[in-house]
Design an enzyme around this catalytic site. Structure first.
Site, PDB file in Angstrom:
ATOM      1  N   GLY A 223     -21.005  19.618  29.374  1.00  0.00           N
ATOM      2  CA  GLY A 223     -21.661  20.717  30.094  1.00  0.00           C
ATOM      3  C   GLY A 223     -22.174  21.761  29.140  1.00  0.00           C
ATOM      4  N   ASN A 224     -22.617  22.873  29.676  1.00  0.00           N
ATOM      5  CA  ASN A 224     -23.067  23.976  28.832  1.00  0.00           C
ATOM      6  C   ASN A 224     -22.677  25.301  29.489  1.00  0.00           C
ATOM      7  OD1 ASN A 224     -25.430  25.074  30.452  1.00  0.00           O
ATOM      8  ND2 ASN A 224     -25.976  22.901  30.276  1.00  0.00           N
ATOM      9  N   ARG A 225     -23.025  26.397  28.812  1.00  0.00           N
ATOM     10  CA  ARG A 225     -22.480  27.699  29.219  1.00  0.00           C
ATOM     11  C   ARG A 225     -23.390  28.474  30.156  1.00  0.00           C
ATOM     12  NH1 ARG A 225     -21.524  29.834  23.372  1.00  0.00           N
ATOM     13  NH2 ARG A 225     -21.177  31.820  24.414  1.00  0.00           N
ATOM     14  N   ALA A 290     -30.232  25.028  32.811  1.00  0.00           N
ATOM     15  CA  ALA A 290     -30.030  24.411  31.507  1.00  0.00           C
ATOM     16  C   ALA A 290     -29.537  22.985  31.748  1.00  0.00           C
ATOM     17  CB  ALA A 290     -29.016  25.209  30.704  1.00  0.00           C
TER      18      ALA A 290
END
Ligand code: CTP
Length: 427
Positions: A223-225, A290
């Site tokens: 995943g990402n932030r 994102a």
């Protein structure tokens, strides 16, 4: 972010200055939620006069409104006549918000009736008017109500789509009053702009937000932030400007903005399908999400266990679809405006803007909002700073400010393009 400051720097915009607000309350069970809305307005420093309809007082009494607003409460034009309240209140307001707006209130407003104080205020207001309907689904869906909503919208009134969820009794469906905090946030957006005419009225837009998760096994993912804050701000701003908004939300933990159709997704593949499906009828698509660029080539149904010999597994990754490039190339509706976001970190060989311009060309979108994310800036932040690059060579520098200010600067650029070359409608 010195390489992003430019000569075309524009005004910083922020929360609106305290203003004069009329809070209309019509006779529906959701009237109790207007007390919370009133509290949010007064806490923000606004001067609020509550104008309930006579039937609203059957749900919440005048004492509640008077105590919370610190002002006398009237429902008719026959009280305090010497102050001519039916004219003065509307004329002096910076915003009129009616929450809940019942089917009957919508009908009376659409007809231009003046049979109580609230409908008089609606006729005399020259400021933005926001109506937040709440009623049973059958009443909302009825052709008469929908015709009234269309009439009001055509006159520049901002009618917020009701939320879908639990209604009075055992029923659920469309017709629920959105969360008072979210109605308040939309009103703050409207007040901050100070423009009476919603310039995205009649337009359908799609916004993506959040970060995708690519499953590895039943408990792990890549995943990402991304928090989804900027995408939420874009969706909220589009509602405040009158658009019909679909938000494709990837793992966003924030409350749904008022008046927005929210489609929840998890992976880049799901995000792509939802965006492509909604883009077919959209005048603008803004990719603020994102999406992961890579996903594990395979996932397992069982949790990957640690090897006894201390070795770690090797992950094989594969690329995910590039949604922005696909949407930009396909243009599902001719004239559709497509916007991308780019979080970049410059280095000695290329500045953030050089990278942004190259990405704009590579993706084929109309606008690219470029953020400098050195040191983890932007992720999860309540404010943002950016440059909006246009495929036509335009450049707008947005100084550090709230995500809502950047959102409106993005929509300003979108509106400019929609007005110059209106999208072709095949539907
Ligand atoms: N984007 C997309 N689909 C992807 C990846 C990104 O639609 N699979 C969109 C993002 O929503 C954003 C824009 O493309 O609007 C730029 O995202 P970014 O991650 O900066 O672009 P990448 O193509 O991944 O480029 P880079 O190699 O610099 O990471």
């Amino acid at each position: 972010m010195s390489d992003m400051a430019g000569p075309s720097s524009r005004r910083p915009s922020s929360s609106p200055a305290p203003g004069t607000v009329v809070l209309g309350v019509a006779g529906g069970i959701a009237a109790y939620k207007a007390a919370e809305l009133l509290r949010r307005f007064t806490e923000a420093g606004h001067d609020v006069t509550v104008v309930p309809t006579p039937s609203a007082l059957k749900f919440v009494g005048a004492a509640t409104w008077a105590a919370l607003s610190g002002k006398p409460v009237h429902t008719q034009v026959w009280e305090s006549v010497h102050e001519v309240p039916h004219v003065r209140l509307g004329q002096s307001a910076d915003l009129v918000i009616v929450a809940p707006a019942t089917a009957d209130l919508l009908a009376r407003a659409a007809q231009g009736r003046a049979d109580d104080l609230l409908t008089n205020v609606l006729l005399t207001a020259r400021c933005p008017v926001v109506l937040a309907p709440a009623m049973h689904t059958e009443m909302w869906d009825h052709a008469a109500t929908q015709a009234n909503v269309a009439t009001l919208r055509a006159r520049g009134v901002l009618v917020i789509e009701p939320a879908v969820g639990r209604l009075t009794g055992v029923d659920s469906g469309a017709g629920r009053l959105p969360d008072p905090d979210e109605i308040f946030a939309t009103c703050q957006d409207v007040l901050a702009r100070g423009v009476a005419e919603p310039d995205l009225a009649g337009h359908t837009v799609v916004v993506s937000a959040g970060g995708t998760r690519e499953p590895l096994d039943p408990v792990r993912f890549l995943g990402n932030r991304s928090s989804g804050r900027q995408g939420i701000a874009l969706a909220r701003a589009a509602v405040a400007r009158g658009a019909e908004v679909t938000l494709v939300a990837a793992n966003v933990a924030l409350p749904d903005p008022a008046g927005v159709k929210v489609v929840r997704v998890e992976t880049t593949e799901e995000l792509r399908d939802a965006v492509v499906s909604a883009a077919g009828s959209a005048d603008a698509v803004v990719m603020a999400a994102a999406p992961a660029d890579f996903r594990p080539l395979s996932t397992t149904d069982t949790k990957i266990k640690k090897a006894g010999d201390g070795t770690a597994p090797t992950l094989e990754l594969t690329q995910t679809p590039d949604i922005l490039a696909e949407i930009s190339a396909d243009r599902l509706r001719p004239g559709q405006v497509v916007v991308g976001f780019a979080a970049e970190t410059g280095d000695d060989s290329a500045s953030v803007l050089d990278l942004g311009r190259a990405k704009l060309a590579r993706k084929g979108c109309d606008l690219l909002v470029v953020n400098d994310v050195r040191g983890g800036a932007v992720f999860g932040a309540d404010d943002n700073q950016a440059v909006i690059l246009g495929a036509d060579g335009s450049r707008v520098d947005v100084p550090r400010g709230p995500t809502s200010a950047l959102a409106h600067d993005v929509w300003d650029e979108v509106v400019r393009r929609l007005e110059a070359a209106p999208p072709t409608r095949s539907d």
